[in-house]
Design a protein around this motif. Structure first.
Motif, short mmCIF file in Angstrom:
data_model
loop_
_atom_site.label_atom_id
_atom_site.label_comp_id
_atom_site.label_asym_id
_atom_site.label_seq_id
_atom_site.Cartn_x
_atom_site.Cartn_y
_atom_site.Cartn_z
N PRO A 271 0.81 -1.21 0.00
CA PRO A 271 0.00 0.00 0.00
C PRO A 271 0.84 1.26 0.00
O PRO A 271 1.98 1.26 0.42
N ARG A 272 0.24 2.35 -0.42
CA ARG A 272 0.94 3.62 -0.49
C ARG A 272 1.30 4.14 0.88
O ARG A 272 2.16 4.98 1.02
N PHE A 273 0.60 3.69 1.91
CA PHE A 273 0.89 4.15 3.26
C PHE A 273 1.77 3.17 4.01
O PHE A 273 1.92 3.24 5.21
N GLY A 274 2.34 2.18 3.31
CA GLY A 274 3.26 1.26 3.95
C GLY A 274 2.60 0.14 4.71
O GLY A 274 3.24 -0.54 5.49
N ILE B 100 -3.12 17.04 10.64
CA ILE B 100 -2.48 16.00 11.45
C ILE B 100 -0.98 16.25 11.54
O ILE B 100 -0.38 16.81 10.60
N ARG B 101 -0.37 15.88 12.67
CA ARG B 101 1.07 16.10 12.87
C ARG B 101 1.73 14.82 13.36
O ARG B 101 1.07 13.96 13.98
N PRO B 102 3.04 14.66 13.12
CA PRO B 102 3.74 13.45 13.59
C PRO B 102 3.58 13.21 15.08
O PRO B 102 3.48 12.06 15.52
N GLU B 103 3.55 14.27 15.86
CA GLU B 103 3.43 14.11 17.32
C GLU B 103 2.05 13.63 17.74
O GLU B 103 1.82 13.33 18.93
N GLU C 186 4.00 7.11 9.00
CA GLU C 186 2.95 7.60 8.10
C GLU C 186 2.73 9.09 8.23
O GLU C 186 2.41 9.77 7.25
N LEU C 187 2.90 9.59 9.44
CA LEU C 187 2.54 10.99 9.69
C LEU C 187 3.67 11.97 9.41
O LEU C 187 3.47 13.18 9.55
N VAL C 188 4.83 11.48 9.02
CA VAL C 188 5.94 12.39 8.71
C VAL C 188 5.56 13.33 7.58
O VAL C 188 5.79 14.53 7.64
N ALA D 241 -9.87 11.20 13.28
CA ALA D 241 -8.61 11.34 12.54
C ALA D 241 -8.79 10.75 11.14
O ALA D 241 -9.59 9.83 10.94
N VAL D 242 -8.05 11.29 10.20
CA VAL D 242 -8.05 10.77 8.84
C VAL D 242 -6.67 11.04 8.23
O VAL D 242 -6.07 12.08 8.49
N ARG D 243 -6.17 10.09 7.48
CA ARG D 243 -4.90 10.27 6.78
C ARG D 243 -5.18 10.49 5.29
O ARG D 243 -6.18 10.02 4.75
N ALA D 244 -4.27 11.19 4.63
CA ALA D 244 -4.44 11.46 3.20
C ALA D 244 -3.10 11.86 2.60
O ALA D 244 -2.21 12.35 3.30
N ARG D 245 -2.99 11.64 1.30
CA ARG D 245 -1.81 12.11 0.56
C ARG D 245 -2.14 12.18 -0.93
O ARG D 245 -3.02 11.47 -1.42
N ARG D 246 -1.42 13.05 -1.59
CA ARG D 246 -1.65 13.20 -3.03
C ARG D 246 -0.84 12.17 -3.80
O ARG D 246 0.30 11.86 -3.46
N ASP D 247 -1.45 11.62 -4.86
CA ASP D 247 -0.78 10.70 -5.77
C ASP D 247 -1.17 11.12 -7.18
O ASP D 247 -2.18 10.67 -7.71
N GLY D 248 -0.39 12.02 -7.75
CA GLY D 248 -0.74 12.57 -9.05
C GLY D 248 -2.00 13.42 -8.93
O GLY D 248 -2.09 14.30 -8.09
N GLU D 249 -3.00 13.12 -9.75
CA GLU D 249 -4.25 13.88 -9.70
C GLU D 249 -5.19 13.36 -8.62
O GLU D 249 -6.21 13.98 -8.33
#
Length: 222
Positions: A7-10, A75-78, A116-118, A134-142
């Motif tokens: 997965p993209r989030f490891g 969201i922050r790493p801490e 993940e949060l770095v 809480a929710v995680r997200a990241r861009r992958d192209g469009e």
């Protein structure tokens, strides 16, 4: 329930690399703190009805007031420790639905969450000092990949999930993404109802070895 690929989030959560999303409503106790509602149960998702709720340290407030008091920030790493605690509480009901505790949100380690949060475009929601979503997200192209949505069990149906989705979608637009994508399991009916209500459209179903499908949904951010 991964059917192949990292997965993209490891984490090995899904065939496409997206982190599992969940809005679980389980026991009304989180981290040893019991929360009591007034007469009658709190309504289903999106149907608060203004009932009174007892909040430790807050006294009595209506559900609407609780929603107004919820704040959302990046969201922050801490945040890793609180996020992991919240995540484990939130995904208990998903484990019951799918009949197994061996799902990434419940087996993930603190070190993995910290990694993940770095670099992450997700958000967290607070009610006073307490993290309730809480929710995680990241861009992958469009695409803007949204996942691992977790809401404290006692805060289900009070607008926290919608607030988080709105905030993280705004982050996606700011990052230049065109569409948001998330997924959930085919048995997670409450998740699917929420996403469809928030404008997400099903785009694909991927069969798993156990007969359970991963349902992918997208929403244009423009």
């Amino acid at each position: 329930r991964c059917t192949g690929g990292l997965p993209r989030f490891g984490l090995a959560n899904c065939s496409r690399g997206l982190p599992e999303a969940s809005f679980c409503c389980c026991h009304p106790s989180v981290a040893g703190r019991t929360w009591r509602t007034g007469p009658g149960p709190v309504g289903r998702t999106g149907e608060s009805g203004g009932r009174a709720v007892m909040l430790p340290g807050y006294g009595t407030a209506t559900v609407e007031k609780v929603e107004e008091d919820v704040t959302v920030r990046p969201i922050r790493p801490e945040d890793a420790g609180e996020v992991l605690t919240l995540q484990r509480a939130a995904f208990v009901q998903e484990a019951l639905i799918y009949g197994t505790p061996n799902m990434p949100p419940l087996t993930q380690t603190l070190a993995e969450v910290e990694a993940e949060l770095v670099e992450n475009d997700g958000c967290v929601a607070h009610l006073g000092p307490r993290m309730v979503g809480a929710v995680r997200a990241r861009r992958d192209g469009e695409l803007f990949l949204i996942g691992r949505i977790a809401i404290a069990p006692d805060m289900q149906g009070r607008g926290v999930g919608s607030r988080l989705l709105a905030a993280v979608e705004a982050a996606g637009r700011a990052a230049g993404a065109v569409q948001a994508e998330l997924f959930t399991g085919s048995l997670s009916e409450a998740n699917l109802r929420l996403y469809e209500r928030e404008g997400y459209v099903e785009t694909e179903r991927v069969d798993g070895d156990d007969g359970i499908q991963q349902v992918f949904l997208r929403k244009r951010l423009g």
